[in-house]
Design an enzyme around this catalytic site. Structure first.
Site, PDB file in Angstrom:
ATOM      1  CG  HIS A  51      65.107 -42.867  63.631  1.00 29.56           C
ATOM      2  ND1 HIS A  51      64.062 -42.667  62.756  1.00 29.56           N
ATOM      3  CD2 HIS A  51      65.361 -44.199  63.624  1.00 29.56           C
ATOM      4  CE1 HIS A  51      63.720 -43.835  62.234  1.00 29.56           C
ATOM      5  NE2 HIS A  51      64.486 -44.780  62.743  1.00 29.56           N
ATOM      6  CG  HIS A  76      63.145 -49.006  65.583  1.00 32.26           C
ATOM      7  ND1 HIS A  76      62.891 -47.739  66.014  1.00 32.26           N
ATOM      8  CD2 HIS A  76      63.726 -48.875  64.358  1.00 32.26           C
ATOM      9  CE1 HIS A  76      63.286 -46.870  65.093  1.00 32.26           C
ATOM     10  NE2 HIS A  76      63.800 -47.538  64.075  1.00 32.26           N
ATOM     11  CD  GLU A  80      70.111 -54.565  61.205  1.00 31.33           C
ATOM     12  OE1 GLU A  80      69.732 -55.530  61.906  1.00 31.33           O
ATOM     13  OE2 GLU A  80      70.612 -54.688  60.070  1.00 31.33           O
ATOM     14  CG  ASP A  81      71.609 -49.270  63.258  1.00 33.55           C
ATOM     15  OD1 ASP A  81      71.826 -50.161  62.424  1.00 33.55           O
ATOM     16  OD2 ASP A  81      70.825 -48.320  63.082  1.00 33.55           O
ATOM     17  CG  ASP A 143      62.159 -47.469  61.030  1.00 34.37           C
ATOM     18  OD1 ASP A 143      62.818 -46.497  61.455  1.00 34.37           O
ATOM     19  OD2 ASP A 143      62.656 -48.394  60.340  1.00 34.37           O
ATOM     20  CG  ASP A 263      37.471 -37.345  42.426  1.00 33.01           C
ATOM     21  OD1 ASP A 263      38.317 -36.684  41.782  1.00 33.01           O
ATOM     22  OD2 ASP A 263      37.476 -38.585  42.479  1.00 33.01           O
TER      23      ASP A 263
HETATM   24 MN    MN Z   1      64.848 -46.928  62.266  1.00 29.94          MN
END
Ligand code: MN
Length: 738
Positions: A51, A76, A80-81, A143, A263
């Site tokens: 990811h 990233h 958090e994880d 993300d 269109d």
């Molecule tokens: Mn993520």
């Protein structure tokens, strides 16, 4: 593709637009992230590192960001994880990378609930403001894009929730930042989960005609290019097909079939000059038959956001209609990259035409064409909302306040009664001081108490918003004044009683102006207020008025004696044929001085009840309208307006009052469960007849009730107000007037 192959591709992509990229650091970030996420798996069963690697790929490929952004994209989800910390990342990589990762994590933590449009708008702004560095939001969008691409492994519930969020928050942000391709993909992916059947229908129809459509696009493009080359007009022609979501929206909004969309295909012709634009238009209309009513000249009449272009729809070969947009290169740049202008337009011109403020957006977008990556990173500071701060109310609404705002500003933005009853505040569930500065994303809760003393003078200095300051000022003027008036009035009344003068003699409209002149106040309230705060004494007031008052008191005594005498005479001479002296007769319990049998009505603005001090107004054709003396519509200023003096008349309550009087009370409450139930319960104990309850909620959890009731008299009303005041959550009970 193996993980290593995926990483190699990333390096290759980065080097293609940024040969100076810091590859060793990027590799270190990749290895660090791999270690952090070791053992973690995605819902698909793949190793988690897939990811962040994919997000970094999007950041590189689509946005061509700098090395630090790539590192942050790889890292990233670490804070958090995993066990990794800001400090650690700051030391191993750089403080900027750590800030970027922290920023992305913060955005991840925000909980959204679906709200009405205005709220969504605020949420979007908050996200951008929270990002501080635009790179944070760019990484966050990447993300989200990868998560949406791999949404099939999530539960249906999560799919719907994330898709809605993407549709409402991220796609519009991508749009504003000029990331059209990402925006389309986000929308299409969201639609797939929000309306699978509708999405499938469009995609399968498009697929069925794919070959036909492709052939049509190529042929048309060739035809146009060929003719323009023959005429030696310098040009670039781009063709595009509408993407599924915008087709869906058109079909849905305008109730159209796929082949009714004019269109579905669009071509854009970019030329050098305005003259060429009109030349090209002529050429297009020469090759294809124009469809009537579809030509728009936005060059002659630009759209309000500055957009300029010629639009026309023509019928192509095989009877397929398509749109053509013709513009100069300059117009094209504004159209494609002029997010700033667009944004400003949407905001209704907030920001006052400071082009410089939006400079970074333009730079960002220009650079997406892939020039000097290093240079443009320096312009990526988000200053768009630097003068605003966005905070949550406890029930998840977003409020925007000026930067540096405090809980005081927040409280007054909810309602002035909330500010005036505030005794404390919680930010993110912690008690804070009232002068603490609110930050983006804070959840703010105001603690109120009925016993609160009201704002302090210092609050005026602490508050940042002019709204809060003016509400505080108002309080000092008004609320304090009311208190002063009430105190002053009771002191004055006590003094009158002491001297044996009835209050009604003082309020006599014929006498009062003269009395006030003697004490040099403009109105009785001003006199009360002065006594209330100690600027004047009740004794002094009464003694200065004394002469006049004595005269009036004597007059009244004489009148009363005459009346008593008359009544006594009437009793003894019941059978007498002599004209009976006038009995005091009332209409609906009101005695109008000097007028018998006149029509009386109670004014709707202040709904007087027996016991209130009242005054009458002779209306044109509707009899006498009775107001409370404290009704703003019956203020002494009003009464002395030219043409009004003669029409105000003395009225009083008779002894034969009616059973019921309609009036109303207003409640400001801190909303809670069962509040209405408890208010109703309180009312039911008072024997009041309730004719209607209207309630409205303020932005935060405050409720204002307007209750129409009928009561016997003033005492009854006061009982009811007392009972209501005792209901938990009720901050204030007033009788509305004016
Ligand atoms: Mn993520």
């Amino acid at each position: 593709m193996t993980i290593q192959e995926q990483y190699d591709l990333l390096e290759k992509t980065i080097l293609s637009y940024n040969p100076q990229a810091d590859i060793p650091q990027i590799q270190a970030a990749f290895e660090f992230a791999t270690k952090c996420h070791d053992g973690q798996k995605r819902k698909s069963g793949e190793p988690y590192i897939i990811h962040p690697l994919a997000v970094a790929q999007i950041v590189a490929e689509e946005l061509k960001l700098d090395s630090e952004s790539i590192e942050a994209a790889l890292l990233h989800d670490c804070i958090e994880d995993t066990q990794a910390t800001h400090d650690q990342i700051s030391k191993l990589f750089s403080p900027t990378v750590a800030d970027l990762v922290e920023g992305v994590s913060k955005l991840t933590r925000i909980q959204y609930a679906t709200k009405e449009d205005e709220q969504m708008e605020n949420l979007r702004k908050m996200l951008i403001a929270m990002s501080k560095d635009i790179r944070v939001i760019l990484i966050k969008i990447s993300d989200r894009l990868h998560n949406m691409r791999t949404m099939e492994y999530q539960t249906p519930e999560k799919q719907k929730q994330k898709s809605l969020e993407t549709m409402e928050i991220y796609a519009p942000i991508a749009h504003r930042l000029g990331m059209q391709r990402i925006k389309w993909e986000l929308e299409d992916l969201s639609l797939k989960y929000l309306d699978p059947i509708g999405f499938e229908e469009i995609v399968s129809k498009l697929d069925a005609k794919r070959q036909e459509y492709d052939a049509f696009m190529n042929k048309t493009q060739e035809q146009i290019e060929q003719r323009l080359t023959e005429l030696s007009i310098d040009h670039r022609v781009y063709g595009r097909m509408k993407h599924p979501y915008s087709i869906y929206r058109k079909m849905f909004n305008q109730n159209k079939q796929l082949d009714e969309i004019f269109d579905l295909f669009a071509f854009r012709v970019i030329v050098d000059s305005v003259g060429d634009c009109y030349n090209v238009l002529g050429v297009i209309h020469d090759i294809y038959k124009p469809i009537l009513g579809r030509f728009k000249d936005y060059i002659g009449t630009p759209k309000p956001n500055g957009y300029q272009s010629l639009h026309t729809t023509v019928m192509g070969t095989d009877g397929i209609p398509f749109e053509v947009q013709i513009r100069t290169r300059e117009m094209h740049e504004i159209a494609e990259y002029g997010v700033a202008a667009h944004w400003k337009y949407k905001q209704g011109g907030v920001g006052g035409g400071t082009e410089g403020r939006y400079e970074w957006v333009r730079r960002l977008l220009e650079n997406q064409e892939g020039t000097d990556a290093e240079e443009y990173i320096h312009s990526l500071k988000v200053d768009m909302f630097s003068d605003e701060v966005f905070v949550f109310t406890p029930n998840g609404d977003v409020t925007n306040l000026p930067a540096g705002a405090t809980p005081i500003d927040f409280a007054y933005s909810v309602h002035s009664a909330v500010g005036n009853h505030m005794i404390g505040a919680k930010v993110n569930s912690r008690i804070v001081t009232l002068d603490s500065t609110l930050k983006n994303g804070d959840i703010v809760e105001i603690i109120t108490s009925k016993a609160a003393k009201g704002p302090s003078r210092d609050w005026m200095k602490i508050a940042r918003s002019s709204e809060a300051r003016s509400k505080i000022r108002q309080w000092f003027k008004k609320e304090k004044r009311e208190e002063n008036i009430a105190n002053g009035r009771s002191a004055f009344e006590a003094e009158l009683k002491h001297c044996g003068i009835p209050m009604k003699d003082v309020l006599d409209p014929e006498v009062l102006p003269g009395l006030l002149k003697r004490v040099a106040y403009g109105s009785i309230d001003e006199l009360y207020a002065a006594i209330g705060y100690g600027g004047f004494t009740a004794q002094k007031a009464v003694s200065r008025m004394q002469g006049e008052l004595n005269r009036v008191a004597k007059l009244h005594q004489a009148e009363k004696a005459a009346q008593d005498l008359a009544a006594a005479e009437e009793k003894t001479e019941e059978k007498s044929t002599a004209p009976a002296p006038k009995a005091v007769k009332s209409e609906q319990g009101i005695i109008v001085e000097g007028l018998d049998n006149c029509l009386v009505k109670f004014s709707k603005c202040c709904t007087p009840v027996p016991g209130d001090e009242i005054v009458g107004f002779i209306t044109r054709g509707y009899g006498v309208s009775v107001h409370r003396c404290d009704c703003p519509n019956a203020s002494l200023e009003r009464r002395s307006l030219p043409g009004q003096e003669g029409r105000w008349i003395k009225v009083s309550w008779g002894t034969d009052v009616n059973e019921k009087y309609q009036t109303s009370v207003e409640l400001v409450c801190k909303d809670r469960q069962n509040l209405l139930l408890d208010i109703s319960a309180a009312l039911s104990t008072t024997n009041a007849f309730v004719m209607g309850i209207q309630s409205r909620s303020t932005e935060d959890k405050f409720a204002i009730f307007h209750i129409d009731i009928s009561v016997h008299d003033g005492k009854h009303l006061r009982d009811i107000m007392n009972k209501l005041n005792q209901v938990s959550g009720v901050l204030k009970v007033t009788r509305p007037a004016g």
